[in-house]
Write an enzyme that holds these catalytic residues in place. Structure first.
Site, PDB file in Angstrom:
ATOM      1  N   GLY A 191      50.400  57.756 -39.344  1.00  0.00           N
ATOM      2  CA  GLY A 191      49.625  57.761 -38.108  1.00  0.00           C
ATOM      3  C   GLY A 191      48.156  57.572 -38.374  1.00  0.00           C
ATOM      4  O   GLY A 191      47.691  57.670 -39.514  1.00  0.00           O
ATOM      5  N   GLY A 194      43.376  61.725 -37.805  1.00  0.00           N
ATOM      6  CA  GLY A 194      43.082  62.685 -36.746  1.00  0.00           C
ATOM      7  C   GLY A 194      44.194  62.912 -35.753  1.00  0.00           C
ATOM      8  O   GLY A 194      43.999  63.598 -34.753  1.00  0.00           O
ATOM      9  N   THR A 195      45.385  62.345 -36.002  1.00  0.00           N
ATOM     10  CA  THR A 195      46.468  62.508 -35.026  1.00  0.00           C
ATOM     11  C   THR A 195      47.258  63.791 -35.230  1.00  0.00           C
ATOM     12  O   THR A 195      48.122  64.115 -34.411  1.00  0.00           O
ATOM     13  CB  THR A 195      47.435  61.309 -35.087  1.00  0.00           C
ATOM     14  OG1 THR A 195      47.813  61.077 -36.449  1.00  0.00           O
ATOM     15  CG2 THR A 195      46.772  60.061 -34.530  1.00  0.00           C
ATOM     16  N   GLY A 196      47.022  64.530 -36.315  1.00  0.00           N
ATOM     17  CA  GLY A 196      47.651  65.834 -36.491  1.00  0.00           C
ATOM     18  C   GLY A 196      48.783  65.856 -37.488  1.00  0.00           C
ATOM     19  O   GLY A 196      49.686  66.692 -37.380  1.00  0.00           O
ATOM     20  N   THR A 198      48.695  66.615 -40.813  1.00  0.00           N
ATOM     21  CA  THR A 198      48.617  67.833 -41.629  1.00  0.00           C
ATOM     22  C   THR A 198      48.964  69.070 -40.805  1.00  0.00           C
ATOM     23  O   THR A 198      49.674  69.971 -41.269  1.00  0.00           O
ATOM     24  CB  THR A 198      47.211  67.971 -42.227  1.00  0.00           C
ATOM     25  OG1 THR A 198      46.885  66.785 -42.947  1.00  0.00           O
ATOM     26  CG2 THR A 198      47.138  69.161 -43.163  1.00  0.00           C
ATOM     27  N   GLU A 414      22.690  44.121 -18.350  1.00  0.00           N
ATOM     28  CA  GLU A 414      23.808  45.002 -18.017  1.00  0.00           C
ATOM     29  C   GLU A 414      24.346  44.695 -16.621  1.00  0.00           C
ATOM     30  O   GLU A 414      25.558  44.813 -16.387  1.00  0.00           O
ATOM     31  CB  GLU A 414      23.379  46.470 -18.122  1.00  0.00           C
ATOM     32  CG  GLU A 414      22.885  46.903 -19.493  1.00  0.00           C
ATOM     33  CD  GLU A 414      23.894  46.601 -20.597  1.00  0.00           C
ATOM     34  OE1 GLU A 414      25.106  46.591 -20.325  1.00  0.00           O
ATOM     35  OE2 GLU A 414      23.465  46.362 -21.734  1.00  0.00           O
ATOM     36  N   ASP A 489      27.758  40.756 -28.417  1.00  0.00           N
ATOM     37  CA  ASP A 489      28.650  40.194 -27.401  1.00  0.00           C
ATOM     38  C   ASP A 489      29.264  38.896 -27.901  1.00  0.00           C
ATOM     39  O   ASP A 489      30.463  38.647 -27.709  1.00  0.00           O
ATOM     40  CB  ASP A 489      27.882  39.940 -26.106  1.00  0.00           C
ATOM     41  CG  ASP A 489      27.340  41.225 -25.493  1.00  0.00           C
ATOM     42  OD1 ASP A 489      27.936  42.291 -25.757  1.00  0.00           O
ATOM     43  OD2 ASP A 489      26.337  41.159 -24.766  1.00  0.00           O
TER      44      ASP A 489
END
Length: 624
Positions: A191, A194-196, A198, A414, A489
């Protein structure tokens, strides 16, 4: 390291000073010269002399003690006897055997101690020092130390279901064994960072209430040959003593890369470590009750032998959470902070597409910090809005001084992005437009997807390219100039068009075929000559198709802005007055009404990730 070395040096200097005192003893206090001692003898004032080597300890006739030192006078005893002095002789006091050994061997002992010290440092210290090369670095957590359960893991329900079998087996192995089934020997968690992964591994150990060995892939390999393989053996030996147990290897790609990698031969220490790991997981000797869980975000570079059944039998994908998963993750982290009544986890989850569990934990933490800075008792929705703005767009740079011309140019830029985004088909709704410098951007136009996207169609990508060109075209039409603010851009628009032609098969001329070269890394054991060859004539067609797409979308964006000049002017005026406008104000402008004034404190959701950085995902356009 330097602190320990300084301590050793100080100890050495102190000991050397002490030994110098032993070896260079000075005359005792109150000693008289040898000539004066002889005068005392001739005058009959010495009654008794005790000779110890060259030391003369005399007693006078009036019972006073006198000390002197003989220079080796062979007639001394004869002169003493002639003068009627009583003579006594004693052997010279010598240092003890242990003192002699210590004094003579101290330099060698000091060198040995320094050598051991440096070997410990090179080996990273630890128990055993220089003799612990092959000892495993795995840290064991028992049931009392690991309190994490599945209740602490949210946003990956499918992954939890996959690993639930491991927990059931560790609790009751006979449930599977009586039917002839066997539990997977290894589970590979794949994964994004930071997806968990561990956290999920810890939850498995916490639910099963078994020992949990944790180690990083980089902990196996050191500078000495054979250390990695020895540590793998030692780790599995320790695990066998605590079976049933879980061995968790984080970032296994550090040792699990393709064997035979690189352009040269030779004996690779990392490959030895991998070979030993392969044997331990499924070799002649079985390891019943030991389940190996590994985590990586690079499964494509792992050796195929590591992924075969019998080693890592199962691959569990831990994906980025969807909107429901993000809501659950937010609720888990919100339990740790005092939350105000106006905070809605579902609204925050909708405004954070693409966020991982670690990102959401950081979001809650940043919101708590904003509340603390405002001396609040509770964390409210406004704090979450500020936190999301900071994470997604960067911190505000209000101290940055911009000239009025640059400010107007940024406002037109913008506004061009926003107006085109509202007019092209299948474009994400514009959520917020700002000309406040944030991060590396001078201004940003943020689009908020109405739902999580997993694939993009051709119309959507074409619209993205048109939106990216809106800023530069607005500068040309309304400011009659070109600036460097549109450079990013152009990069993103060109890359999108190139991917449509070469990777996605979205060109009618070239058809559904991949024209990009093989981008596999050379140092993964793959041949250097496997690059796909594309003829020069074909590449000319590719370039022509990319140019056609860009020109068509550039012309579309220009036409839309020329037909809606009044809306661009109105939006630019609002930006110069308020600096930031939201979706409701943009709706007013696009319907031809005067924009409503900004709210005192906004409490709406915030847009998807990214500012003006190279390679940013579609959804945010900015002026650099």
């Amino acid at each position: 390291m330097f602190k320990n070395l300084a301590i050793w040096l100080v100890i050495g200097l102190v000991l050397m000073t002490v030994f110098n005192q032993f070896n260079n003893r000075q005359p005792a206090t109150g000693a008289i010269e040898y000539s004066a001692f002889l005068d005392e003898v001739k005058q009959g004032r010495i009654a008794k002399v005790t000779i110890e080597g060259r030391t003369l300890k005399a007693t006078t006739t009036d019972n006073k003690k006198v000390v002197s030192y003989s220079p080796g006078d062979i007639w001394l005893v004869s002169d003493l006897l002639k003068s009627g002095v009583k003579v006594e002789a004693k052997p010279e006091e010598e240092p003890s055997f242990l003192m002699n050994v210590f004094v003579n061997w101290f330099p060698m002992l000091l060198l040995i101690g320094v050598w051991i010290f440096f070997m410990r440092q090179m080996q990273g210290g630890g128990k055993g020092g220089a003799f612990s090369f092959g000892k495993s670095r795995a840290r064991m957590m028992d049931e009392a130390q690991n309190s994490i359960t599945f209740a602490d893991v949210a946003g990956c329900d499918e992954a939890k279901e996959e690993v639930q079998e491991l927990v059931d087996f560790l609790r009751d192995p006979s449930k599977f064994q009586k039917l002839g089934g066997r539990i997977p020997k290894g589970v590979l968690m794949v994964g994004n960072p930071g997806t968990g992964k561990t956290l999920l591994a810890k939850a498995i150990a916490g639910e099963a209430k078994v020992p949990f060995f944790s180690i990083s892939g980089s902990d196996f390999v050191e500078m000495f040959v054979g250390v990695g393989a020895a540590r793998v053996r030692d780790m599995f030996e320790n695990a066998k003593k605590h079976a049933p147990c879980i061995v968790f290897i984080d970032e296994i790609d550090a040792v699990g890369r393709h064997r035979g990698a690189g352009l040269g031969g030779g004996n690779d220490e990392r490959e030895q470590t991998l070979n030993q790991l392969l044997v331990e997981m499924d070799g002649f000797e079985g390891h019943a009750g030991i389940i190996v869980i590994a985590a990586t975000n690079r499964p494509d570079i792992l050796d195929p032998a590591l992924l075969r059944p019998g080693r890592f039998d199962r691959q569990v994908v831990v994906p980025l959470p969807d909107i429901r998963g993000r809501e659950e993750i937010l609720k888990v982290h919100m339990r740790k902070v005092p939350i105000a009544g106006d905070v809605k986890a579902d609204i925050i989850a909708r405004g954070t597409p693409g966020f991982s569990g670690a990102d959401l934990a950081n979001l809650v933490n940043e919101a708590a910090l904003f509340a603390a800075r405002g001396n609040k008792r509770l964390v409210d929705m406004e704090d979450f809005e500020k936190a999301k703005d900071k994470i997604m767009m960067g911190a505000e740079r209000r101290s940055m001084v911009m000239s009025e011309e640059e400010k107007r140019n940024t406002a037109y830029h913008e506004s061009g992005h926003a107006v085109v985004a509202r007019l092209v088909p299948k474009s994400d709704p514009v959520h917020k437009v700002t000309i406040i410098p944030r991060g590396r951007a001078l201004g940003l136009t943020m689009q908020l997807p109405e739902q999580d996207r997993y694939a993009y169609d051709r119309v959507y990508l074409m619209s993205r390219i048109a939106v990216l060109f809106g800023g530069r075209i607005a500068e040309e039409l309304f400011m009659d100039q070109m600036t460097t603010g549109a450079s990013n851009d152009f990069e993103r628009a060109t890359q999108l068009a190139r991917d449509m032609v070469t990777r996605y098969g979205m060109s009618d001329v070239l058809g559904p075929m991949v024209y990009g070269e093989n981008e596999g890394e050379v140092f993964l054991g793959r041949s250097v000559t496997t690059h796909k060859s594309v003829s020069e004539e074909t590449m000319k067609k590719v370039d022509a198709e990319i140019r056609r797409i860009i020109d068509e979308q550039y012309a579309l964006a220009r036409r839309l802005l020329e037909e809606n000049r009044d809306k661009v002017e109105a939006m630019t005026k609002a930006l110069l007055e308020w600096e930031t406008i939201d979706a409701e104000q943009i709706d007013d402008i696009m319907t031809g009404q005067a924009p409503r004034p900004p709210k005192p404190s906004q409490s709406t959701s915030v847009p998807p990730p990214s500012g003006d950085t190279p390679g940013a995902e579609p959804g945010v356009t900015a002026t650099a």
